[in-house]
Write an enzyme that holds these catalytic residues in place. Structure first.
Site, PDB file in Angstrom:
ATOM      1  N   GLU A 139       0.711  -1.233   0.039  1.00 11.84           N
ATOM      2  CA  GLU A 139       0.031   0.103   0.067  1.00 11.84           C
ATOM      3  C   GLU A 139       0.914   1.396  -0.012  1.00 11.84           C
ATOM      4  O   GLU A 139       0.228   2.283  -0.111  1.00 11.84           O
ATOM      5  CB  GLU A 139      -0.980  -0.106   1.107  1.00 11.84           C
ATOM      6  CG  GLU A 139      -1.885  -0.905   1.262  1.00 11.84           C
ATOM      7  CD  GLU A 139      -2.987  -0.930   2.072  1.00 11.84           C
ATOM      8  OE1 GLU A 139      -3.885  -0.176   2.194  1.00 11.84           O
ATOM      9  OE2 GLU A 139      -2.712  -1.907   3.154  1.00 11.84           O
ATOM     10  N   LYS A 140       2.111   1.086   0.137  1.00 12.95           N
ATOM     11  CA  LYS A 140       3.177   2.147   0.179  1.00 12.95           C
ATOM     12  C   LYS A 140       3.374   2.839  -1.157  1.00 12.95           C
ATOM     13  O   LYS A 140       3.953   3.808  -1.339  1.00 12.95           O
ATOM     14  CB  LYS A 140       4.288   2.050   0.672  1.00 12.95           C
ATOM     15  CG  LYS A 140       3.941   1.811   2.418  1.00 12.95           C
ATOM     16  CD  LYS A 140       5.404   1.463   3.339  1.00 12.95           C
ATOM     17  CE  LYS A 140       5.028   0.779   4.723  1.00 12.95           C
ATOM     18  NZ  LYS A 140       6.468   0.616   5.363  1.00 12.95           N
ATOM     19  N   ALA A 141       3.187   1.794  -2.358  1.00 16.82           N
ATOM     20  CA  ALA A 141       3.475   2.248  -3.527  1.00 16.82           C
ATOM     21  C   ALA A 141       2.680   3.617  -3.992  1.00 16.82           C
ATOM     22  O   ALA A 141       1.489   3.488  -3.650  1.00 16.82           O
ATOM     23  CB  ALA A 141       3.315   0.723  -4.527  1.00 16.82           C
ATOM     24  N   PRO A 142       3.451   4.416  -4.706  1.00 17.85           N
ATOM     25  CA  PRO A 142       2.534   5.590  -5.453  1.00 17.85           C
ATOM     26  C   PRO A 142       1.435   5.307  -6.113  1.00 17.85           C
ATOM     27  O   PRO A 142       0.452   5.751  -6.299  1.00 17.85           O
ATOM     28  CB  PRO A 142       3.832   6.562  -5.910  1.00 17.85           C
ATOM     29  CG  PRO A 142       4.761   5.465  -6.175  1.00 17.85           C
ATOM     30  CD  PRO A 142       4.674   4.364  -5.474  1.00 17.85           C
ATOM     31  N   ASN A 143       1.752   4.188  -6.939  1.00 20.49           N
ATOM     32  CA  ASN A 143       0.800   3.792  -7.941  1.00 20.49           C
ATOM     33  C   ASN A 143       0.407   2.247  -7.609  1.00 20.49           C
ATOM     34  O   ASN A 143       1.230   1.488  -8.030  1.00 20.49           O
ATOM     35  CB  ASN A 143       1.156   4.119  -9.506  1.00 20.49           C
ATOM     36  CG  ASN A 143       1.252   5.607  -9.708  1.00 20.49           C
ATOM     37  OD1 ASN A 143       0.511   6.175  -9.748  1.00 20.49           O
ATOM     38  ND2 ASN A 143       2.597   5.801 -10.206  1.00 20.49           N
ATOM     39  N   LEU A 144      -0.680   2.167  -7.150  1.00 19.16           N
ATOM     40  CA  LEU A 144      -1.103   0.702  -6.579  1.00 19.16           C
ATOM     41  C   LEU A 144      -1.395  -0.270  -7.868  1.00 19.16           C
ATOM     42  O   LEU A 144      -2.017   0.140  -8.803  1.00 19.16           O
ATOM     43  CB  LEU A 144      -1.942   0.732  -5.665  1.00 19.16           C
ATOM     44  CG  LEU A 144      -1.571   1.467  -4.573  1.00 19.16           C
ATOM     45  CD1 LEU A 144      -3.013   1.112  -3.576  1.00 19.16           C
ATOM     46  CD2 LEU A 144      -0.762   0.736  -3.633  1.00 19.16           C
ATOM     47  N   VAL A 145      -0.972  -1.283  -7.762  1.00 17.96           N
ATOM     48  CA  VAL A 145      -1.280  -2.515  -8.970  1.00 17.96           C
ATOM     49  C   VAL A 145      -2.186  -3.773  -8.128  1.00 17.96           C
ATOM     50  O   VAL A 145      -1.676  -3.932  -6.933  1.00 17.96           O
ATOM     51  CB  VAL A 145      -0.102  -3.202  -9.411  1.00 17.96           C
ATOM     52  CG1 VAL A 145      -0.604  -4.255 -10.502  1.00 17.96           C
ATOM     53  CG2 VAL A 145       0.925  -2.199 -10.456  1.00 17.96           C
ATOM     54  N   LYS A 159      -3.352  -1.413 -12.843  1.00 16.44           N
ATOM     55  CA  LYS A 159      -2.659  -0.116 -12.207  1.00 16.44           C
ATOM     56  C   LYS A 159      -3.369   0.929 -11.866  1.00 16.44           C
ATOM     57  O   LYS A 159      -3.891   1.528 -13.053  1.00 16.44           O
ATOM     58  CB  LYS A 159      -1.302   0.054 -12.967  1.00 16.44           C
ATOM     59  CG  LYS A 159      -0.514   1.115 -12.350  1.00 16.44           C
ATOM     60  CD  LYS A 159       0.710   1.287 -13.127  1.00 16.44           C
ATOM     61  CE  LYS A 159       1.707   2.335 -12.714  1.00 16.44           C
ATOM     62  NZ  LYS A 159       2.974   2.446 -13.426  1.00 16.44           N
ATOM     63  N   ASP A 253      12.112   2.720 -15.658  1.00 13.38           N
ATOM     64  CA  ASP A 253      12.680   2.209 -14.169  1.00 13.38           C
ATOM     65  C   ASP A 253      12.373   0.715 -14.509  1.00 13.38           C
ATOM     66  O   ASP A 253      11.977  -0.101 -13.955  1.00 13.38           O
ATOM     67  CB  ASP A 253      11.499   2.620 -13.483  1.00 13.38           C
ATOM     68  CG  ASP A 253      12.111   2.487 -11.953  1.00 13.38           C
ATOM     69  OD1 ASP A 253      13.475   2.256 -11.673  1.00 13.38           O
ATOM     70  OD2 ASP A 253      11.554   2.565 -10.938  1.00 13.38           O
TER      71      ASP A 253
END
Length: 565
Positions: A139-145, A159, A253
């Site tokens: 849940e810390k990812a800037p754009n969740l998958v 995404k 990336d």
């Protein structure tokens, strides 16, 4: 002058009459039924109290003649959304992500690229549940998958970008369509997008066997053997070369988290990296130590930057660790190749092959971009190292093929679930008879005086169907329930569930599956719809999918017991 005025008055009267003839379509909810009623303006004026009932979607002027807005078999309509390229939407392609013949791509079992509604993806991901997050940072990812599953049983990866990451919908759609044109078995292909209000989402094929990072850095049972590491490097080089050839050479990336493993254990490159995380956002989320030096200077991604990042992935494959390129290059210059190699390989690798890969990584990591190899060079260097091409990837990874997944449910089952798991149609029939219309929450009889004979006929058809169902006259029940459904005025999940069972008892599992899916459309969280799908899938010898459906049904029942509907 007088004659002209009289003529004008007549024209206005005719216009009013014409407007009065055009029907108004009302959609409303009454005791949890979705209802449809067509009235002329004059008829509407006599139903003032009727208009005070729960209006769900207001009314709309009919621009067509006699078309049932609920669609065939009473199914709820797919959203009609116009994409920015005049292409097809998910609805145009025969349902959510069904991959019809139209649209972009669609070859080799990959669905056509299409536009999804936000509601489609919300349903597929269980309301974007945190349990469905598969992003590497959780849940810390800037754009969740998220992992999700469409109505047609296809697993997807979704995404979800942060709010306003792409403020211009047209720009986002154009970028998505550009990536969506790519189709290759070395990619986890992009199959759709959503541009709904402020929401921006991408939809891709789901890869069920984790990431290269998981298998390299966080493995549990066995590390990746040397031949498989060479295959990963080769397949990803092929993916990059294909994208470059098709005019999409920039990959943002590239790292071990972008390499995914499909149901056969084959490595694939995530399509998500072919689009930036935002219109003008950063292209690299990793530590600066792994970022191409020219990107640090000017903030631009070039094809040579992608080659540099590919070099860092080669280092990961060699070392089994995520080590900074500068540190690795120091070891390479000191000819300490053995120190660079992953100790977990226990020496089970070819020194000659390792030397080739080390030299290639060193070339990729050159400070000057022009000194780095291109994608065709990468493929040409790694191709001769593929010495185990006859061994399936899942064998080398030490995983089971997806269809070998256990067929036993992971949650306790209700009596209906138990009956479905053993495909006991007699027991299922008894349970559905006892349940009656409880899950439709209410109305068996609706008594508006203004309703037409059509409504009475429809309710009579359902009564006859119920009687035939109780008496086990399943063919007659199918006919009666079909009359009820075809009218399209009332949508009942129970009727679809009952007709689904009738089809099963008449040895028509395909029709049974369709009805069970229709029941899910009407009531997305209804366990019975999932249970009936599990039986139909089992009858069609789709045992893995049947087991999945059984588990999903049990999960929904568990949720209901905790306080859901």
């Amino acid at each position: 002058m007088s004659q002209k005025l009289t003529s004008g008055v007549k024209t206005e009267e005719l216009k009013r009459k014409e407007r009065n003839k055009n029907p108004i379509f009302f959609f409303f909810v009454y005791d949890h039924y979705l209802l449809f009623l067509s009235l002329t303006r004059s008829e509407r004026e006599t139903l003032s109290d009727f208009g005070k009932k729960k209006i769900l979607m207001g009314c709309c002027q009919s621009l067509c003649s006699g078309e049932n807005p609920l669609g065939k078999d009473g199914a709820q309509p797919q959203p009609l959304s116009q994409n920015h390229h005049g292409g097809t939407t998910a609805a145009d392609n025969g349902g959510i992500g069904s991959g019809g013949a139209s649209g972009v791509g669609g070859g080799g079992g990959i669905p056509s690229f299409s536009e999804f509604s936000f509601a489609d993806l919300k349903a597929a991901t269980n309301n974007f549940s945190s349990d469905n997050i598969v992003s590497e940072s959780g849940e810390k990812a800037p754009n969740l998958v998220y992992k999700g599953r469409l109505q047609n049983r296809r697993w997807i990866a979704v995404k979800k970008f942060t709010k306003m990451a792409w403020p211009e919908p047209k720009q986002f759609a154009e970028e998505a369509w550009g990536v969506g044109k790519l189709r290759h078995n070395r990619l986890a292909n992009l199959i759709g997008y959503c541009c709904d209000g402020d929401e921006r989402l991408l939809v891709a094929e789901f890869m069920p066997n984790d990431t290269l990072a998981k298998h390299l850095f966080h493995w549990e049972n066995q590390t990746i053997e040397w031949a498989m590491r060479l295959r990963v490097g080769y397949y990803i080089a092929e993916a990059l070369d294909y994208c470059s050839t098709e005019g999409r050479p920039l990959y943002h990336d590239l790292n071990a988290y972008r390499v995914l493993f499909d149901e056969d254990g084959d490595p694939r490159l995530s399509c998500f990296g072919l689009m930036k995380n935002s219109r003008d956002g950063k292209s690299y989320s990793t530590n600066l130590a792994y970022t191409p030096p020219e990107y640090l200077r000017n903030g631009r991604v070039t094809p040579e930057s992608v080659t540099y990042s590919f070099g860092t992935v080669l280092l990961d494959l060699l070392s089994g660790k995520h080590i900074p390129p500068s540190h690795a290059l120091d070891m390479i210059r000191g000819k300490n190749i053995i120190l660079l190699m992953d100790s977990h390989l226990e020496g089970k690798f070819s020194t000659e092959e390792a030397t080739v890969v080390v030299e290639l990584a060193s070339q990729c990591l050159q400070y000057e971009p022009r000194e780095r190899p291109n994608t065709k060079d990468l493929v040409a260097t790694l191709a001769p190292l593929q010495t185990k091409s006859d061994v399936p990837s899942y064998v080398m990874l030490g995983i089971k093929k997806q269809e070998e997944a256990p067929s036993t449910p992971q949650r306790p089952l209700s009596p209906l679930g138990e009956a479905c798991s053993r495909m006991d149609l007699t027991a299922i029939h008894q349970i559905l008879v006892m349940t009656h219309y409880r899950d439709d929450e209410g109305t068996n009889e609706l008594s508006f005086q203004e309703w037409t004979q059509q409504m009475k006929d429809m309710l009579d058809a359902r009564k006859r169907g119920d009687q035939s169902f109780r008496e086990k006259d399943f063919k007659t029940a199918i006919d009666c329930y079909s009359q009820f459904i075809d009218v399209g005025t009332m949508v009942s999940p129970t009727v679809f569930g009952r007709r689904s069972l009738c089809y099963l008892l008449c040895d028509q599992p395909d029709a049974a599956l369709r009805d069970a899916m229709q029941a899910q459309c009407v009531y997305p969280d209804w366990p019975t719809a999932f249970y009936m799908q599990s039986v139909a899938l089992a009858k069609l010898n789709m045992n893995t999918d049947a087991a999945d459906m059984l588990n999903e049904a049990a999960q929904l029942e568990e949720k209901r017991q905790r306080g859901g509907r």
